[in-house]
Design an enzyme around this catalytic site. Structure first.
Site, PDB file in Angstrom:
ATOM      1  CG  ASP A  60      16.988  38.390  71.959  1.00 26.49           C
ATOM      2  OD1 ASP A  60      17.459  38.166  71.300  1.00 26.49           O
ATOM      3  OD2 ASP A  60      15.956  37.834  71.567  1.00 26.49           O
ATOM      4  CG  ASP A  74      20.227  35.812  70.418  1.00 31.06           C
ATOM      5  OD1 ASP A  74      20.662  34.086  70.817  1.00 31.06           O
ATOM      6  OD2 ASP A  74      19.691  35.595  70.174  1.00 31.06           O
TER       7      ASP A  74
END
Length: 219
Positions: A165, A184
């Protein structure tokens, strides 16, 4: 019954009357909609592949250029590149169940690959392509990134790779919102589109779009 001119008024010679009350065929009939499936299935897969490719490319660039704990300010402070490694699901939930998440994600991806074969509307090809690409993008991390070692599934770390991330909005280190990645983003956008389609009556199948009480068209 015959008129004076000899013409009959029977149903056999009145096609307009005979067809009265029968629903007209349109592009929502199963027969016509099914013709779109191969092209829309391919479109769904291409969208998913693009999402996976872009997700993995950006992760590789971030891993090469950003150090963990050293956020990089971009877009005038609207976002920061904050490299983190997430062993859990979205918002760092279930961090102790990485392998379970990998199994669930694998099942979701397999189901979406199958479901794509039944798409008959372009909007659904986009929506499912985004969801499939987002789910598969992070699944690649589960299987191929550390601490997973796909060459040795018995080492205890199989399917426990940590997801990369790196996008932190407004403030670094996820101070305002949880850090996320492009997979995401694709997944969330796809889910939002699916919800909008359902709420506006644009269901997945022609049958779901038929008004209540309307009979199915004859084949």
């Amino acid at each position: 019954m015959q008129t004076a001119g000899g013409t009959t008024l029977s149903e056999d010679t009145q096609p307009d009357t005979a067809m009265a009350g029968k629903p007209e065929r349109d592009d929502d009939t199963p027969e016509r909609a099914s013709r779109r499936r191969p092209g829309l299935m391919l479109a769904c897969y291409l969208i998913a592949a693009a999402a996976i490719g872009l997700d993995q490319l950006t992760k590789a660039l971030i891993l090469d250029g950003v150090e963990p704990g050293e956020p990089v300010r971009v877009l005038g402070g609207l976002a920061y590149l904050s490299l983190t490694f997430n062993s859990g699901a979205a918002f760092s939930m279930f961090t102790d169940y990485t392998w379970v998440l990998a199994i669930v994600a694998t099942c979701v991806v397999v189901f979406l690959v199958y479901l794509a074969r039944r798409i008959v509307y372009p909007a659904w090809a986009i929506a499912l392509g985004l969801v499939l690409g987002g789910a598969a993008g992070n699944l690649v991390d589960r299987y191929l990134r550390a601490p997973s070692h796909p060459g040795d599934p018995l080492d205890g770390n199989f399917a426990q790779g940590h997801v990369v991330d790196f996008i932190s909005v407004f403030e670094p280190r996820g101070e305002v919102f949880a850090i996320f990645n492009l997979a995401d983003s694709a997944l969330v956008c796809g889910v939002i589109l699916i919800v909008l389609l359902e709420l506006t009556g644009r269901g997945f199948s022609p049958q779901s779009r038929r008004p209540k009480g309307e009979p199915e068209p004859e084949r």
